[in-house]
Design an enzyme around this catalytic site. Sequence first.
Site, short mmCIF file in Angstrom:
data_model
loop_
_atom_site.label_atom_id
_atom_site.label_comp_id
_atom_site.label_asym_id
_atom_site.label_seq_id
_atom_site.Cartn_x
_atom_site.Cartn_y
_atom_site.Cartn_z
N GLY A 1 0.83 -1.19 0.00
CA GLY A 1 0.00 0.00 0.00
C GLY A 1 0.87 1.24 0.00
O GLY A 1 2.03 1.20 0.41
N GLN B 1 2.97 10.07 1.17
CA GLN B 1 4.28 9.39 1.13
C GLN B 1 5.09 9.74 -0.12
O GLN B 1 6.29 9.47 -0.16
CB GLN B 1 4.11 7.87 1.23
CG GLN B 1 3.61 7.42 2.60
CD GLN B 1 3.48 5.92 2.66
OE1 GLN B 1 2.50 5.36 2.22
NE2 GLN B 1 4.50 5.24 3.18
N CYS C 1 6.16 -0.11 7.18
CA CYS C 1 5.78 1.07 6.40
C CYS C 1 6.95 1.46 5.52
O CYS C 1 8.10 1.47 5.98
CB CYS C 1 5.43 2.22 7.35
SG CYS C 1 4.97 3.74 6.50
N LEU C 2 6.67 1.79 4.27
CA LEU C 2 7.75 2.17 3.34
C LEU C 2 8.44 3.46 3.78
O LEU C 2 9.56 3.73 3.35
CB LEU C 2 7.19 2.33 1.92
CG LEU C 2 6.69 1.03 1.26
CD1 LEU C 2 5.99 1.35 -0.06
CD2 LEU C 2 7.85 0.06 1.02
N HIS D 1 -4.03 1.21 7.69
CA HIS D 1 -2.70 1.82 7.70
C HIS D 1 -2.64 3.01 6.74
O HIS D 1 -2.15 4.09 7.10
CB HIS D 1 -1.67 0.74 7.32
CG HIS D 1 -0.26 1.21 7.23
ND1 HIS D 1 0.73 0.77 8.09
CD2 HIS D 1 0.35 2.08 6.39
CE1 HIS D 1 1.88 1.36 7.77
NE2 HIS D 1 1.67 2.16 6.74
N GLU D 2 -3.15 2.80 5.53
CA GLU D 2 -3.07 3.87 4.52
C GLU D 2 -3.99 5.04 4.86
O GLU D 2 -3.63 6.21 4.65
CB GLU D 2 -3.38 3.33 3.12
CG GLU D 2 -2.48 2.20 2.63
CD GLU D 2 -1.00 2.44 2.82
OE1 GLU D 2 -0.56 3.61 2.75
OE2 GLU D 2 -0.26 1.47 3.06
N HIS E 1 -2.34 7.26 7.24
CA HIS E 1 -1.39 8.19 6.59
C HIS E 1 -2.10 9.49 6.17
O HIS E 1 -1.50 10.56 6.23
CB HIS E 1 -0.78 7.56 5.33
CG HIS E 1 0.45 6.74 5.58
ND1 HIS E 1 1.59 7.25 6.16
CD2 HIS E 1 0.73 5.44 5.32
CE1 HIS E 1 2.51 6.30 6.24
NE2 HIS E 1 2.02 5.18 5.75
#
Length: 158
Positions: free
Chosen positions: A45, A50, A87-88, A129-130, A133
């Site tokens: 995701g 991000q 997380c990226l 999670h997204e 963000h």
Amino acid sequence: MVKTIKLFGEPVLRTPAEPVVDFDLELRNLVRDLTETMIDAPGVGLAAPQIGVSLRVFTYNVDDEPGHLINPVLKLEGEEEEDDEGCLSLPGLQFPTPRAPRVVASGFNMHGDPVTLEGTELLARCVQHETDHLDGILFIDRLDKKQRKLAMKAIREA
Ligand code: NI
């Protein structure tokens, strides 16, 4: 186009994102960039902040079924369960994070059509999670006290 992923410490990751108003070419390009960047990473995701765009858009890629959601509103179902999450924007870190096991997400696709996304397990976790963000929330904020301490230590040492 594959974009550079913003890392922990960048203010955009802590800024609540703006709702999408114009479902135009620029938005479709954003969805394409997010998808390409997510697949290149690779990740399950990616949220627009991000890649430095403060709009309420995210992409996901669970079980090789990529998709996106705009202006999501979540309905969470079931008792929270912990599972490892990463997380990226915090590369290399994984911690057990509590999440609802089921989610019904309503929002829009890039053409402005209303869509509903129902997810369990990894997709449910990813959608929560997204969406976090988009509110300037990172998964480390969801950890219990002990795990958060370990996470902050790992970040300092990274
Ligand atoms: Ni993330």
